[in-house]
Motif scaffolding. Sequence first.
Motif, PDB file in Angstrom:
ATOM      1  N   ILE A 169       0.854  -1.193   0.000  1.00  0.00           N
ATOM      2  CA  ILE A 169       0.000   0.000   0.000  1.00  0.00           C
ATOM      3  C   ILE A 169       0.885   1.236   0.000  1.00  0.00           C
ATOM      4  N   SER A 170       0.562   2.192  -0.881  1.00  0.00           N
ATOM      5  CA  SER A 170       1.317   3.443  -0.950  1.00  0.00           C
ATOM      6  C   SER A 170       0.414   4.620  -0.611  1.00  0.00           C
ATOM      7  N   GLY A 171       1.018   5.645  -0.017  1.00  0.00           N
ATOM      8  CA  GLY A 171       0.253   6.835   0.332  1.00  0.00           C
ATOM      9  C   GLY A 171       1.084   8.095   0.233  1.00  0.00           C
ATOM     10  N   THR A 172       0.392   9.210   0.207  1.00  0.00           N
ATOM     11  CA  THR A 172       1.066  10.507   0.157  1.00  0.00           C
ATOM     12  C   THR A 172       0.190  11.545   0.836  1.00  0.00           C
ATOM     13  N   ILE A 173       0.711  12.756   0.926  1.00  0.00           N
ATOM     14  CA  ILE A 173      -0.022  13.881   1.501  1.00  0.00           C
ATOM     15  C   ILE A 173      -0.161  14.959   0.444  1.00  0.00           C
ATOM     16  N   PHE A 174      -1.383  15.393   0.199  1.00  0.00           N
ATOM     17  CA  PHE A 174      -1.634  16.497  -0.717  1.00  0.00           C
ATOM     18  C   PHE A 174      -1.837  17.784   0.090  1.00  0.00           C
TER      19      PHE A 174
ATOM     20  N   SER B 100      -2.095  18.744   4.626  1.00  0.00           N
ATOM     21  CA  SER B 100      -2.307  17.572   5.487  1.00  0.00           C
ATOM     22  C   SER B 100      -3.400  16.642   4.971  1.00  0.00           C
ATOM     23  N   VAL B 101      -3.670  16.645   3.686  1.00  0.00           N
ATOM     24  CA  VAL B 101      -4.707  15.780   3.115  1.00  0.00           C
ATOM     25  C   VAL B 101      -4.107  14.402   2.835  1.00  0.00           C
ATOM     26  N   GLN B 102      -4.502  13.424   3.629  1.00  0.00           N
ATOM     27  CA  GLN B 102      -3.950  12.078   3.502  1.00  0.00           C
ATOM     28  C   GLN B 102      -4.653  11.301   2.395  1.00  0.00           C
ATOM     29  N   ARG B 103      -3.874  10.583   1.617  1.00  0.00           N
ATOM     30  CA  ARG B 103      -4.441   9.774   0.553  1.00  0.00           C
ATOM     31  C   ARG B 103      -3.663   8.470   0.382  1.00  0.00           C
ATOM     32  N   ILE B 104      -4.400   7.387   0.192  1.00  0.00           N
ATOM     33  CA  ILE B 104      -3.806   6.139  -0.295  1.00  0.00           C
ATOM     34  C   ILE B 104      -3.889   6.195  -1.814  1.00  0.00           C
ATOM     35  N   VAL B 105      -2.755   5.988  -2.479  1.00  0.00           N
ATOM     36  CA  VAL B 105      -2.711   6.192  -3.932  1.00  0.00           C
ATOM     37  C   VAL B 105      -2.459   4.900  -4.707  1.00  0.00           C
TER      38      VAL B 105
ATOM     39  N   ALA C 238      -3.845   1.631  -9.106  1.00  0.00           N
ATOM     40  CA  ALA C 238      -3.875   3.065  -8.812  1.00  0.00           C
ATOM     41  C   ALA C 238      -5.243   3.413  -8.231  1.00  0.00           C
ATOM     42  N   ILE C 239      -5.234   4.131  -7.118  1.00  0.00           N
ATOM     43  CA  ILE C 239      -6.463   4.433  -6.390  1.00  0.00           C
ATOM     44  C   ILE C 239      -6.290   5.794  -5.739  1.00  0.00           C
ATOM     45  N   ASP C 240      -7.353   6.430  -5.362  1.00  0.00           N
ATOM     46  CA  ASP C 240      -7.275   7.705  -4.643  1.00  0.00           C
ATOM     47  C   ASP C 240      -8.355   7.695  -3.579  1.00  0.00           C
ATOM     48  N   VAL C 241      -7.952   7.360  -2.344  1.00  0.00           N
ATOM     49  CA  VAL C 241      -8.941   7.204  -1.294  1.00  0.00           C
ATOM     50  C   VAL C 241      -8.394   7.746   0.024  1.00  0.00           C
TER      51      VAL C 241
ATOM     52  N   PHE D 120     -16.963   5.567  -3.404  1.00  0.00           N
ATOM     53  CA  PHE D 120     -16.637   4.359  -4.181  1.00  0.00           C
ATOM     54  C   PHE D 120     -15.485   4.702  -5.109  1.00  0.00           C
ATOM     55  N   ARG D 121     -14.318   4.115  -4.867  1.00  0.00           N
ATOM     56  CA  ARG D 121     -13.139   4.388  -5.691  1.00  0.00           C
ATOM     57  C   ARG D 121     -12.714   3.110  -6.395  1.00  0.00           C
ATOM     58  N   LEU D 122     -12.399   3.226  -7.675  1.00  0.00           N
ATOM     59  CA  LEU D 122     -12.109   2.050  -8.493  1.00  0.00           C
ATOM     60  C   LEU D 122     -10.746   2.165  -9.159  1.00  0.00           C
ATOM     61  N   GLY D 123      -9.975   1.084  -9.093  1.00  0.00           N
ATOM     62  CA  GLY D 123      -8.709   0.995  -9.811  1.00  0.00           C
ATOM     63  C   GLY D 123      -8.738  -0.223 -10.723  1.00  0.00           C
ATOM     64  N   ARG D 124      -8.106  -0.116 -11.904  1.00  0.00           N
ATOM     65  CA  ARG D 124      -8.076  -1.229 -12.862  1.00  0.00           C
ATOM     66  C   ARG D 124      -6.637  -1.467 -13.288  1.00  0.00           C
ATOM     67  N   ASP D 125      -6.338  -2.728 -13.635  1.00  0.00           N
ATOM     68  CA  ASP D 125      -5.001  -3.007 -14.134  1.00  0.00           C
ATOM     69  C   ASP D 125      -5.050  -3.468 -15.587  1.00  0.00           C
ATOM     70  N   GLN D 126      -3.918  -3.910 -16.085  1.00  0.00           N
ATOM     71  CA  GLN D 126      -3.826  -4.332 -17.486  1.00  0.00           C
ATOM     72  C   GLN D 126      -4.095  -5.822 -17.664  1.00  0.00           C
ATOM     73  N   HIS D 127      -4.503  -6.471 -16.580  1.00  0.00           N
ATOM     74  CA  HIS D 127      -4.683  -7.926 -16.633  1.00  0.00           C
ATOM     75  C   HIS D 127      -6.140  -8.336 -16.452  1.00  0.00           C
ATOM     76  N   GLY D 128      -7.048  -7.398 -16.711  1.00  0.00           N
ATOM     77  CA  GLY D 128      -8.469  -7.729 -16.637  1.00  0.00           C
ATOM     78  C   GLY D 128      -9.017  -7.834 -15.234  1.00  0.00           C
ATOM     79  N   GLN D 129      -8.374  -7.117 -14.293  1.00  0.00           N
ATOM     80  CA  GLN D 129      -8.856  -7.140 -12.914  1.00  0.00           C
ATOM     81  C   GLN D 129      -9.116  -5.716 -12.429  1.00  0.00           C
ATOM     82  N   ALA D 130      -9.970  -5.613 -11.420  1.00  0.00           N
ATOM     83  CA  ALA D 130     -10.302  -4.301 -10.842  1.00  0.00           C
ATOM     84  C   ALA D 130     -10.313  -4.401  -9.327  1.00  0.00           C
TER      85      ALA D 130
END
Length: 529
Positions: free
Chosen positions: A430-435, A438-443, A449-452, A487-497
């Motif tokens: 799991i990766s995260g950053t701050i925008f 102090s806005v915390q986000r898991i990216v 790739a996700i933004d939650v 509801f946040r959605l991430g998709r990859d190149q292998h047909g999974q979400a």
Amino acid sequence: MEKKKIVVCDHIHEKGLEILKNEQDIEVVNAADVPKGESLYKVVSDADIVITRSPTPVDEPFLEAAKNLKAIVRAGVGVDNVDIDGCSRRGIIVMNVPTANTIAAVELTMAHMLSCVRSFPYAHNQLKLERIWKRENWLGTELKGKKLGIIGFGNIGSRVGIRAKAFEMDVITYDPYIPPEKATDLGIKYTTNFDDILACDIITIHTPKNKETINMIDRDEIAKMKDGVILINCARGGLYNEEALYEGLKSGKIRFAGIDVFAKEPATDNKLLELDNIIVTPHLGANTIESQEKIATQAAQAAIEAARGSSYPNALNLPIKEDEIPPFVRPYLELSQKIGFLAAQVNKGAFKSIKVVTEGEIGEYLKSLTTFVVVGALKESLGEAVNYVNAEFVAKERGIDIINKTQPNTSGYKNKITVKLTTDKDVIEISGTIFEESVQRIVEINNFAIDVEPKGKMILFKNTDVPGVIGQVGMILAKHNINIADFRLGRDQHGQALAVIIVDDDVSKETLKELSNLEACISVHYAIL
């Protein structure tokens, strides 16, 4: 020489008071008999350190009165009476004494076990109080050859196991957060299937009290147990659902229970006391002379060290000092702990390694960030037993590799932290950053790739990327009256979400099972931050 003032708010063993009084740089005030409230507030108004036990509420009025307070020592394990968040906001360090009562709790567990199989208290009362001699009323069973299930195999559970083996019992333990060899090296069976525990003759629980363990034994679990099972709880009230326990004892499904702790204490009006197949004690887990002496001496020593600023043994929080931590680092510390906590909820199992990778200037604080990650990850299973002081030591003791490194910033984020948790079951990253400030986000979660925002109740739903899945998920949640907040959605190149669904309501095991039964579902997890 300016003396530091330590106020003892509750009664502790005399040995602890002696240690405090013998220090030349310490002024000790024994306020154990001072009435709680305004009278005590006056005493602690200029205290540097206070030692408390459960009778003293360390709440907002207390903290507001104790303007000079640097640290609090809770003489015991539980810190339910301490407003830890309030202390943290004020930079007050909270410490406890987590291991002093280990042997006392272990031996009390054995006492309850023996009392249940032989009905000692009832036989005693009949002879002593009623003066009736009826041996035939008290036909018991032996511990030898009985199967004992131990839920939680930490300091106390493991020692109960050792003593049960000495009674020639067949011992099995369930603890998904330890390596199996911790049990098997002692000649104790290890299981990952909770039903193996439910099939035992006697079951005892030794876990922290958290969202995963509250009502861990409920009606469904009791229904799976063998008729005539014996249940023991000398850990925390509420681990067994008391209503379900009452019904099981009343019906005879549970032959006997030995209970030292209750969901609400004092438990003088608890209806479990009406039953004649339960043995109860008033939270005596730490009530031995030896334990009380250890608690007092360890609490006194911790208070002295805190007063001098040399160390803070078993600190449960970590105040951020203005002159040591730049403002931009603070939200990353909080985010790091949340990511560790989330990873542990999603990837349950015996930890193998925790890896922390930073990108950007935040890497200068890698060691502190790693500590927060490890605390977050271990909190899920250990609760109060892990803190910022002992986190990496506890990890090492459990055979968990802690790996950290900085790497060039190639992600496009100014700063980024990535946590990779490996267990015997799976791997999650799991990766995260701050925008902004102090806005915390898991990216990113496992390359999706996700933004939650890491906050609240969340369902992580991984599926094959086919039409109609979102609608099916929404229908199941609606069926169970669960409102979707985000509801946040991430998709990859292998047909999974991967969907991260933030909800307003608690999610039951039944709901998760329905989601997992969807044809497109690959995995589903529930976490609370």
